[in-house]
Design an enzyme around this catalytic site. Structure first.
Site, PDB file in Angstrom:
ATOM      1  N   GLY A 163      24.518  56.508  24.748  1.00 63.59           N
ATOM      2  CA  GLY A 163      25.701  56.132  25.521  1.00 63.59           C
ATOM      3  C   GLY A 163      26.467  54.998  24.871  1.00 63.59           C
ATOM      4  O   GLY A 163      26.254  54.664  23.703  1.00 63.59           O
ATOM      5  N   CYS A 164      27.324  54.372  25.660  1.00 61.28           N
ATOM      6  CA  CYS A 164      28.346  53.470  25.116  1.00 61.28           C
ATOM      7  C   CYS A 164      27.831  52.137  24.578  1.00 61.28           C
ATOM      8  O   CYS A 164      28.550  51.447  23.868  1.00 61.28           O
ATOM      9  CB  CYS A 164      29.417  53.206  26.172  1.00 61.28           C
ATOM     10  SG  CYS A 164      30.384  54.676  26.551  1.00 61.28           S
ATOM     11  N   PHE A 165      26.593  51.755  24.910  1.00 60.01           N
ATOM     12  CA  PHE A 165      26.092  50.478  24.388  1.00 60.01           C
ATOM     13  C   PHE A 165      25.557  50.599  22.966  1.00 60.01           C
ATOM     14  O   PHE A 165      25.278  49.600  22.304  1.00 60.01           O
ATOM     15  CB  PHE A 165      24.996  49.899  25.300  1.00 60.01           C
ATOM     16  CG  PHE A 165      23.770  50.771  25.436  1.00 60.01           C
ATOM     17  CD1 PHE A 165      22.794  50.792  24.449  1.00 60.01           C
ATOM     18  CD2 PHE A 165      23.588  51.568  26.557  1.00 60.01           C
ATOM     19  CE1 PHE A 165      21.666  51.600  24.570  1.00 60.01           C
ATOM     20  CE2 PHE A 165      22.462  52.377  26.695  1.00 60.01           C
ATOM     21  CZ  PHE A 165      21.496  52.388  25.694  1.00 60.01           C
TER      22      PHE A 165
END
Length: 389
Positions: A163-165
């Site tokens: 995901g985005c992290f």
């Protein structure tokens, strides 16, 4: 006899992990955000949902995004009507696309990074590949190794479904690899294609619609190593420290689930609030050893999850508007490209710093912070030190 400690000492690099080159790539198909709602509702056969379309138009208008790049063209979507539905079995079709396209786009970015680095690709010792777009065996890391013609003995690490992290995660991993393996040169690639998350609109699930307004495709690659060879390798940023934490009371704030219908995206309303409420704690922990408490004295690279997150972080920390300029620029020009975003922002920052004739790669400042936010809510915090231009 040689002791284990002596062997261990000889294995370690002397200096900090350093970013030595950055390359980025996008699919050729560019989408204008102002006309996207018309296109999106037409291609998904949803033009009769006029109220929902108006809501989506407002989301796009408020997104602070001018354009995005997408592998999915009108032709591809017309050939795959199930991908255009809100919840139709379509995973096979999506997988067939991303399994090929994710490594391909990654190769484009990696080729640019290797060219800037200026060393033969045979000197790459490690490969870290990261994508939230599809899964396969052998993985995208293997496919990229073949596409680039890397040595078969390159040490690979594949990160799927982060995901985005994850733009922060790959820097944390690359730092440990570079600093604990003398002479290591780590190729890091983040490649994201929204063919797994694209779907038609639903009145009942507006969080899914938020994703349709924000996400874009892109790949970024960097070369990381310690002790750059003088006159040969050009340091851009030093990776000083890296941390990861799960925010309190944030269960279910951002979720993604791989299903027959593709990757579904779920978002709670208060993600910006959760991040802004906890960000100062992460900053204090990261910068206490450096005695830094003035957040405006840092250069900033924050994952642009969406404009509301940036606005609330800015407000909470009393940041000057120019602090998030590079971050907002990348959001505006590319949308949210998940894990690849922060590497695009690093690239934008060093380029604009050079163009403006500033004294360091970090907008003329010495110390900086890179933040990744994503499912969990998970936050990655990387302390950066810039290099003289």
């Amino acid at each position: 006899m040689v002791t284990v400690e002596e062997v261990r000492r000889a294995q370690r690099a002397e200096g900090p992990a350093t970013v030595m080159a950055i390359g980025t790539a996008t699919p050729p198909n560019c989408v204008d955000q102002s006309t996207y709602p018309d296109y999106y509702f037409r291609i998904t056969n949803s033009e009769h949902k006029t109220e929902l379309k108006e809501k989506f138009q407002r989301m796009c208008d408020k997104s602070m995004i001018k354009k995005r790049y997408m592998y999915l063209t009108e032709e591809i979507l017309k050939e795959n009507p199930n991908v255009c539905a809100y919840m139709a079995p379509s995973l096979d079709a999506r997988q067939d696309m991303v399994v090929v396209e994710v490594p391909k786009l990654g190769k484009e970015a990696a080729t640019k990074a290797i060219k800037e680095w200026g060393q033969p690709k045979s000197k790459i010792t490690h490969l870290v590949f990261c994508t939230t777009s599809g899964v396969d065996m052998p993985g995208a890391d293997y496919q990229l190794t073949k596409l680039l013609g890397l040595r078969p003995s390159v040490k690979r690490l594949m990160m799927y479904q982060q995901g985005c992290f994850a733009g922060g995660t790959v820097l944390r991993l690359a730092k440990d690899l570079a600093e604990n393996n003398k002479g290591a040169r780590v190729l890091v690639v983040c490649s994201e294609i929204t063919a797994v998350t694209f779907r038609g609109p639903s009145d009942a699930h507006l969080d899914s619609l938020v994703g349709q307004a924000l996400f874009g495709d892109g790949a970024a690659a960097i070369i990381v190593g310690s002790d750059p060879i003088p006159e040969v390798e050009k340091p851009l940023f030093e990776l000083v420290s890296a941390a990861q934490t799960i925010l309190p009371d944030s269960d279910g704030a951002i979720d993604g689930h791989l299903r027959e219908v593709g990757l579904t995206f779920h978002l709670l309303k208060d993600v910006p609030g959760l991040i802004s409420k906890n960000i100062e704690k992460s900053l204090n922990e990261a910068f206490q050893p450096l005695n830094i408490t003035d957040w405006n004295s840092l250069f900033w690279i924050a994952h642009p999850g969406g404009p509301a997150i940036l606005d609330q972080v800015e407000l909470k920390l009393a940041l000057k508007p120019e602090k998030l300029r590079a971050t907002r620029h990348v959001l505006s020009e590319y949308g949210n490209m998940s894990s690849a975003c922060v590497l695009f922002i690093l690239d934008e920052m060093r380029k604009s710093s050079a163009k403006k004739g500033l004294k360091t790669t970090g907008e003329g400042l010495d110390w900086g912070v890179l933040f990744g936010f994503g499912p969990g809510l998970t936050v990655e915090t990387v302390v950066l030190h810039s290099v003289s231009t």
